[in-house]
Design an enzyme around this catalytic site. Structure first.
Site, mmCIF file in Angstrom:
data_model
loop_
_atom_site.group_PDB
_atom_site.id
_atom_site.type_symbol
_atom_site.label_atom_id
_atom_site.label_comp_id
_atom_site.label_asym_id
_atom_site.label_seq_id
_atom_site.Cartn_x
_atom_site.Cartn_y
_atom_site.Cartn_z
ATOM 1 N N SER A 67 62.028 20.216 109.407
ATOM 2 C CA SER A 67 62.242 20.995 107.874
ATOM 3 C C SER A 67 62.595 22.385 107.866
ATOM 4 C CB SER A 67 60.867 21.082 107.001
ATOM 5 O OG SER A 67 60.534 19.448 106.611
ATOM 6 N N LYS B 233 55.704 20.847 100.342
ATOM 7 C CA LYS B 233 57.293 21.179 100.505
ATOM 8 C C LYS B 233 57.797 22.349 99.879
ATOM 9 C CE LYS B 233 57.840 17.565 103.527
ATOM 10 N NZ LYS B 233 58.351 17.700 105.016
#
Ligand SMILES: O=C(O)[C@H](O)COP(=O)(O)O
Ligand SMILES: [Mn+2]
Ligand SMILES: [Mn+2]
Length: 574
Positions: free
Chosen positions: A91, A385
């Site tokens: 990520s 996130k």
């Protein structure tokens, strides 16, 4: 692969030229990241995406393919600034790449470079922290993810740090190990424990006393992110700093205090066969006298060997901040320990105070260009996130780029431990938020992240992965319907692979090296452009398209030439 790197220091003017052909999309442009949604095998037994039959996503992809607005793009290895082609994407590097349109040497590469050249071991910080520790006969504590996943940390770097400390005359080392099982196989912890124990035992030949002092699973001890659950940090702090296992984690069967790490891990596995390494209970190693062998004392030094920031920020704050700003849990009597992170984890607010290797300096981000050129922007994700679409997106800086032009929103996540049983997570609520933002008509550029394919992918549970994909498929349909109404553009992509490669046994939990989808659904498309053809490299670039090519593509859709420093746009005008 040879990769031309972006300059680490050059700052540009942010004003952009308009496209000469006058092309510009009027409606909103939405960039939707399906976290961890790679392109996998066409086999429902190993690929939960195929098993899920996501009809809405598939129909968007099919239309994009017909219009030549679909591409498989690279999201791992050199294409995102990682040292090896065998390095799976993640990520941090994925969102950095999408958010800045350039390839930078990422943290792990910078650490490798500065360790192997010996540069880091000559820095003032190393001398101040580890050199002094050796001189004054204090204990060097080291902690972090015990793994060679190369996402947060790498074993070879841990060993290099240990070797460097021995050379700097450190005589006592205490290691606090966080078991991984998320970037490496779910029950591989003992392999890494054996490797580090062997290494520590070998130090006795140089008169160094090196031992594991405490440990626990990364998702239960220390490595929380984005302020999702501070109890994780507290548990880790107590075990590492105070040599204390909290009462809630102790039972007749699992006493919390052990003679060896192996004994602790084996006990935990017997007690909770379903928990695996990520959630291993905390343990503290005690000596013959029953006392912890590695509590932190005044004058000791502590190094966090993780290079990635998201899960290192909170524990760094616990070491660095006074009580006036640190209000997240009671730290007890805080020993006066010199703390250093391997990297600077937040380059905006400067966390931690001391670090050993300078981080990538990511300049000229897409947000800087959109803000400077009058494009209003919106970002949303659920907590797990949230920093990906803000902090990682903006080059590891946690704040707004220009608050008068942007709005960032976060939807509270469920606890990590509920991801497997609730694979829908907060996808509905995230969609509600972005629909409201679209309907407000305040924003021209909207970005979002669906956490599900990645977070559920990390549980390894095949059926939960199928449900996660089915859920985001429905949400994408809601999103697409609104964008269609507003004659906007929907871009769907992913930061790396994960969910597309699982087993029925549940023993695959990590990311992959798969390519990811890049698809444009343009609701006022009139055939004015396509994407570069398959097998054709973006203008003048030596390798195939990757995540860094999207930023320039988006700027073209907004009617601008991309800046010189960016990787090339994938758009070919007719
Ligand atoms: O931190 C994590 O959860 C994993 O190590 C990597 O996952 P991410 O890169 O998708 O956040
Ligand atoms: Mn991800
Ligand atoms: Mn992940």
């Amino acid at each position: 692969m040879t990769i031309k790197l972006s300059s680490q220091h050059k700052k540009m003017s942010f004003s952009l030229q308009k496209l000469k052909n006058g092309f510009k999309r009027q409606g909103p442009i939405v960039w939707c990241v399906l976290d961890g949604y790679g392109l996998g095998k066409d086999d429902p037994n190993v690929n939960p995406i195929i098993a899920a039959k996501p009809t809405h996503l598939n129909s968007l992809i099919d239309t994009a393919k017909e219009q030549h607005l679909f591409k498989a793009i690279r999201a791992h290895g050199a294409a995102v600034g990682l040292p090896y082609e065998s390095d799976m994407g993640n990520s941090e590097v994925g969102h950095n790449a999408m958010g800045c349109g350039q390839i930078y040497h990422q943290g792990t590469m910078l650490v490798d470079e500065s360790f192997s050249s010996g540069k880091m071991f000559e820095t003032d910080n190393w001398k101040k922290v580890v050199g002094e520790c050796g001189k004054h006969n204090k204990t060097l504590h080291m902690f972090g993810l015990l793994s060679d996943g190369n996402i947060h940390s790498h074993m070879h770097q841990i060993f290099q740090l240990i070797d460097g400390a021995v050379k700097s005359s450190v005589k006592k080392i205490r290691v606090h190990v966080l078991l991984d099982g998320r970037d490496v196989p779910p029950e591989s912890g003992l392999v890494y424990i054996n490797r580090i124990e062997e290494k520590l035992a070998s130090l006795s030949a140089s008169g160094v006393d090196g031992k594991i002092a405490s440990g626990g699973g990364r998702m239960y001890c220390v490595m929380d992110r984005y302020n999702s659950d501070w109890s994780i940090v507290r548990r880790g702090w107590n075990m590492m700093v105070h040599g204390h296992v909290e009462a809630a984690d102790i039972s007749g069967f699992y006493p919390g205090y052990f003679k060896t790490a192996t004994e602790a891990i084996e006990k935990c596995r017997q007690l909770h066969p379903d928990k695996k390494d990520q959630y291993n209970l905390p343990f503290v190693i005690v000596g013959e006298d029953g006392k912890p062998i590695g509590k932190m004392e005044d004058g000791d030094v502590c190094i966090n060997w993780n290079f990635r920031g998201d899960r290192a920020v909170q524990i760094s704050r616990a070491f660095d901040e006074p009580n006036s700003t640190f209000t997240f849990f009671d730290r007890g009597v805080i020993p006066k320990v010199k703390y250093a992170g391997l990297l600077e984890y937040d380059t905006e607010v400067h966390i931690p105070n001391t670090y050993l290797v300078p981080p990538p300096e990511i300049h000229n981000t897409l947000s800087e260009y959109t803000c400077a050129n009058g494009i209003t922007a919106y970002a949303v994700a659920e907590t797990h996130k949230y920093g990906h679409v803000t902090y990682f997106w903006n080059g590891n800086k946690s704040g707004y780029v220009n608050q008068s032009m942007e709005l960032y929103e976060c939807v509270d996540s469920l606890p990590n431990s509920e991801t497997e049983s609730h694979p829908e997570m907060k996808a509905v609520e995230v969609t509600d938020k972005i629909l409201a933002a679209l309907q407000s008509k305040k924003f021209q550029f909207l970005r979002m992240n669906y956490a599900n394919p990645d977070m559920v992918g990390h549980t390894g549970n095949f059926d939960s992965c199928v449900r996660a994909v089915q859920c985001i498929d429905k949400q994408v349909a809601r999103l697409a319907a609104e964008i269609e109404k507003q004659k906007g553009v929907l871009i769907i992509t992913a930061d790396h692979g994960n969910v597309e490669d699982k087993t029925q046994k549940g023993d695959k939990t990590s990311h992959t090296t798969a390519d990811v989808l890049f698809t444009i659904t343009d609701y006022s498309y009139n055939g004015e452009y396509t994407l570069v053809a398959d097998g054709v490299k973006p203008d003048g670039e030596p390798e195939g398209p990757g995540l860094t090519n999207i930023a320039a593509t988006v700027l073209n859709l907004f009617g601008f030439e991309a800046p010189e420093s960016y990787r090339k746009s994938l758009i070919k005008f007719k």
